[in-house]
Write an enzyme that holds these catalytic residues in place. Structure first.
Site, short mmCIF file in Angstrom:
data_model
loop_
_atom_site.label_atom_id
_atom_site.label_comp_id
_atom_site.label_asym_id
_atom_site.label_seq_id
_atom_site.Cartn_x
_atom_site.Cartn_y
_atom_site.Cartn_z
N HIS A 243 -11.91 1.11 -8.54
CA HIS A 243 -11.62 1.56 -7.17
C HIS A 243 -12.34 0.68 -6.16
CE1 HIS A 243 -10.96 4.99 -9.80
NE2 HIS A 243 -10.09 5.42 -8.92
N LYS B 41 -6.05 2.30 -14.57
CA LYS B 41 -5.90 2.84 -13.21
C LYS B 41 -6.64 1.95 -12.20
CE LYS B 41 -6.85 6.46 -9.94
NZ LYS B 41 -7.84 7.46 -9.48
#
Length: 224
Positions: free
Chosen positions: A118, A143
């Protein structure tokens, strides 16, 4: 593409107060345990997993290293994950690979890892290197969520996902271009090959996240 709804309870009472009917359009639940003090997580865990019995659950400790609400040492991070995994067997376990790479070897026995990255500041220039390294580790899901600063950032993320998915058909990807500019990336999984999108119930867990009801409407239109 499946819709993941993060829940961010700050107490057992908040878990018990969750109205499951409002989550009927969700496919998976992400428990963002970082909204609790670290000493409360294992106390609240039984209530969460009882509440969502029968649902697919992602267990996530989003730490301050990657835009989350909790600060944990390497040992604390791995310790909490292992405790939750041993007692409740969540369907997926989020692991912040680049923030906790030093202890990644302790996770090798877990087949259900979501290796995540992230960046709430930018879409990094080495995005392709990140995607390639995470793909090489063959987790359950890769992800990546990065902040869009330009329209081109959004298009790049979507294009890279499509390219990687074409070359790695068996690998699942969940990619997100965050912020208002990136909303398109959240509903374009049918085109890009992204397997999950994240939608909010009451409180967004990331910039640009749209509501569960709106996300479901978009997907129904796009995935006819």
């Amino acid at each position: 593409m499946k819709i993941v709804v993060p829940i961010m309870p700050r107490s057992i009472e908040e878990v018990e107060a969750i109205d499951l009917e409002r989550l009927a359009e969700a496919d998976l639940i992400e428990w963002r345990a970082d909204y609790l003090p670290k000493e409360e997580i294992l106390k609240v865990a039984p209530a969460v997993f009882e509440k969502f019995l029968g649902w697919e659950v992602i267990f996530t400790l989003r730490t301050s290293r990657e835009g989350g609400k909790i600060e944990l040492t390497n040992e604390e991070y791995v310790g909490i994950i292992k405790e939750v995994a041993a007692h409740y067997q969540p369907d997926f376990i989020d692991f912040e690979y680049y923030s906790y790479q030093e202890v990644f070897e302790q996770m090798l026995d877990f087949p259900n890892l979501v290796l995540s990255y992230h960046n709430f500041e930018e879409t990094p220039e080495n995005y392709l290197e990140i995607m390639s390294e995470l793909t090489s580790l063959s987790p359950a899901v890769v992800k990546i969520a990065v902040m869009a600063e330009t329209e081109q950032d959004v298009l790049d993320i979507m294009n890279y996902t499509r390219g990687f998915k074409t070359l790695n058909a068996e690998q699942a990807y969940a990619t997100i271009s965050m912020g208002d500019l990136g909303i398109l990336s959240r509903i374009a999984g049918q085109v890009t090959g992204s397997c999950w999108t994240f939608a909010s119930l009451d409180e967004a867990s990331a910039p640009g996240q749209i509501s569960l009801a709106t996300t479901r409407k978009f997907l129904e239109i796009l995935e006819k």
